[in-house]
Design a protein around this motif. Structure first.
Motif, PDB file in Angstrom:
ATOM      1  N   THR A  22      38.175  74.197  60.445  1.00  0.00           N
ATOM      2  CA  THR A  22      38.122  74.069  58.995  1.00  0.00           C
ATOM      3  C   THR A  22      37.201  75.150  58.444  1.00  0.00           C
ATOM      4  OG1 THR A  22      37.753  72.512  57.178  1.00  0.00           O
ATOM      5  CG2 THR A  22      36.247  72.391  59.047  1.00  0.00           C
ATOM      6  N   GLY A  23      36.741  74.989  57.217  1.00  0.00           N
ATOM      7  CA  GLY A  23      35.920  76.015  56.600  1.00  0.00           C
ATOM      8  C   GLY A  23      36.720  77.052  55.848  1.00  0.00           C
ATOM      9  N   TYR A  24      37.974  76.712  55.455  1.00  0.00           N
ATOM     10  CA  TYR A  24      38.805  77.638  54.693  1.00  0.00           C
ATOM     11  C   TYR A  24      38.329  77.694  53.244  1.00  0.00           C
ATOM     12  CZ  TYR A  24      41.819  76.889  58.745  1.00  0.00           C
ATOM     13  OH  TYR A  24      42.310  76.783  60.014  1.00  0.00           O
ATOM     14  N   LEU A  25      38.513  78.831  52.611  1.00  0.00           N
ATOM     15  CA  LEU A  25      38.072  79.018  51.237  1.00  0.00           C
ATOM     16  C   LEU A  25      38.979  78.250  50.283  1.00  0.00           C
ATOM     17  CD1 LEU A  25      36.037  80.570  49.401  1.00  0.00           C
ATOM     18  CD2 LEU A  25      37.826  82.313  49.133  1.00  0.00           C
ATOM     19  N   VAL A  26      38.359  77.547  49.330  1.00  0.00           N
ATOM     20  CA  VAL A  26      39.067  76.828  48.276  1.00  0.00           C
ATOM     21  C   VAL A  26      38.647  77.442  46.939  1.00  0.00           C
ATOM     22  CG1 VAL A  26      39.510  74.601  47.184  1.00  0.00           C
ATOM     23  CG2 VAL A  26      39.081  74.725  49.644  1.00  0.00           C
ATOM     24  N   ARG A  51      34.417  75.310  50.410  1.00  0.00           N
ATOM     25  CA  ARG A  51      35.041  75.383  51.723  1.00  0.00           C
ATOM     26  C   ARG A  51      35.608  74.025  52.112  1.00  0.00           C
ATOM     27  NH1 ARG A  51      35.738  80.569  54.108  1.00  0.00           N
ATOM     28  NH2 ARG A  51      34.171  81.919  53.129  1.00  0.00           N
ATOM     29  N   THR A  52      36.709  74.042  52.849  1.00  0.00           N
ATOM     30  CA  THR A  52      37.270  72.785  53.354  1.00  0.00           C
ATOM     31  C   THR A  52      36.346  72.205  54.410  1.00  0.00           C
ATOM     32  OG1 THR A  52      38.551  73.945  55.050  1.00  0.00           O
ATOM     33  CG2 THR A  52      39.642  73.548  52.932  1.00  0.00           C
ATOM     34  N   ILE A  53      36.352  70.877  54.511  1.00  0.00           N
ATOM     35  CA  ILE A  53      35.534  70.171  55.492  1.00  0.00           C
ATOM     36  C   ILE A  53      36.407  69.176  56.239  1.00  0.00           C
ATOM     37  CG2 ILE A  53      33.399  70.426  54.160  1.00  0.00           C
ATOM     38  CD1 ILE A  53      33.778  67.578  53.158  1.00  0.00           C
ATOM     39  N   SER A  54      35.908  68.654  57.331  1.00  0.00           N
ATOM     40  CA  SER A  54      36.646  67.665  58.109  1.00  0.00           C
ATOM     41  C   SER A  54      36.495  66.290  57.480  1.00  0.00           C
ATOM     42  CB  SER A  54      36.154  67.643  59.556  1.00  0.00           C
ATOM     43  OG  SER A  54      34.829  67.138  59.610  1.00  0.00           O
ATOM     44  N   LEU A  55      37.313  65.337  57.929  1.00  0.00           N
ATOM     45  CA  LEU A  55      37.276  63.996  57.371  1.00  0.00           C
ATOM     46  C   LEU A  55      35.938  63.304  57.627  1.00  0.00           C
ATOM     47  CD1 LEU A  55      40.831  62.628  58.247  1.00  0.00           C
ATOM     48  CD2 LEU A  55      39.926  63.142  55.989  1.00  0.00           C
TER      49      LEU A  55
END
Length: 287
Positions: free
Chosen positions: A20-24, A42-46
């Motif tokens: 994860t860690g993709y740019l939003v 940044r995207t995070i895990s559940l």
């Protein structure tokens, strides 16, 4: 009670751990006055519960005539510029350079027309109040719309306070109870605000005329929102056909999954790419 308490178990999501860690990128360029705000995160895990804001980035709006405007960082991953007056004959793109030297470039896109809102009206129903949004484009050029809103309402306390505590000026402890006077602050009338969280979309693409009349929000009859006074401020955004399709997929992926009758999640196709790592996904559609 003991049986119920003994049966509580912590739920562990079966979703596998993924990279994860993709740019939003959230927000749209606001042409014709007002503020433009772009938020980077940044995207995070559940299993994570903290929002990761992207700080220290350089965000620019570039025109097809090689002009450039810088959005200034205002904190918490927000980048802002005021009173943009864009040339509707040109195309523009968003460029982002993060603090870790990752570079992102959007496609060049045209300035989308956004006609004014005609009206926001309400209709009283047996079980509440239904709000509607009304707009149209006399040029028949817009067709694709999104709305969000901020609502504020006044409500009153269930009881009227006639007494107050008197505090010790040193210890701040309550030492006496006295009647409330005319100079005491009012605590009977209260106000509260909230913002919309769902994706509110509407399209007139299948109609002969570019006219919109759609439900905006429903307020139940027993809600405190309409117990005294209520106000709603609605913002409207015009979208391209491709951007609207992106929002529709986003809405299905986030709001219409969970039952056997819901649509299957679909891939989101962004119009922003990471030039330093082309295989890295980006969650955004620049408009």
């Amino acid at each position: 009670v003991l049986l119920i308490a003994g049966c509580k178990e912590k739920f562990v999501s079966p979703a596998p751990a993924v990279v994860t860690g993709y740019l939003v990128v959230e927000g749209v360029i606001n042409n014709g006055g007002g503020a433009t705000n772009i938020r980077l995160s940044r995207t995070i895990s559940l299993n994570d519960n903290l929002t990761v804001n992207e700080k220290g980035a350089i965000v620019r709006l570039e025109g097809s005539n090689n002009t450039s405007r810088v959005l200034f960082e205002s904190g918490n991953g927000n980048y802002t510029i005021n009173n943009l007056q864009l040339d509707t004959t040109l195309k523009y793109r968003l460029t982002i350079k993060t603090g870790s030297n990752e570079e992102y470039l959007s496609d060049f896109v045209t300035v989308t027309n956004n006609p004014p809102i005609d009206s926001v009206n309400w209709v009283s129903e047996n079980n509440g109040v239904q709000l509607y949004i009304n707009t149209h484009d006399p040029q028949n050029n817009s067709h694709y719309y999104q709305w969000d809103y901020a609502e504020t309402w006044e409500f009153h306390s269930a009881y009227f306070a006639t007494l107050k505590y008197v505090k010790d000026p040193i210890t701040k402890d309550n030492i006496a109870v006295t009647p409330r006077g005319p100079g005491d602050p009012a605590i009977y009338a209260c106000w509260q605000s909230s913002i919309s969280s769902a994706l509110l979309l509407g399209s007139s693409a299948k109609l002969s005329r570019d006219i919109i009349h759609l439900p905006l929000n429903f307020i139940p009859a027993a809600s405190w929102k309409i117990s005294v006074l209520y106000s709603v401020l609605v913002k409207q955004y015009g979208w391209s056909k491709e951007g609207y399709a992106f929002l529709e997929r986003m809405k299905k992926n986030t709001e219409s999954v969970g039952s056997v009758f819901d649509a299957q999640p679909s891939e989101l196709t962004s119009n922003i790419r990471c030039s330093t790592n082309p295989n890295q996904p980006v969650i955004v559609f620049f408009n």
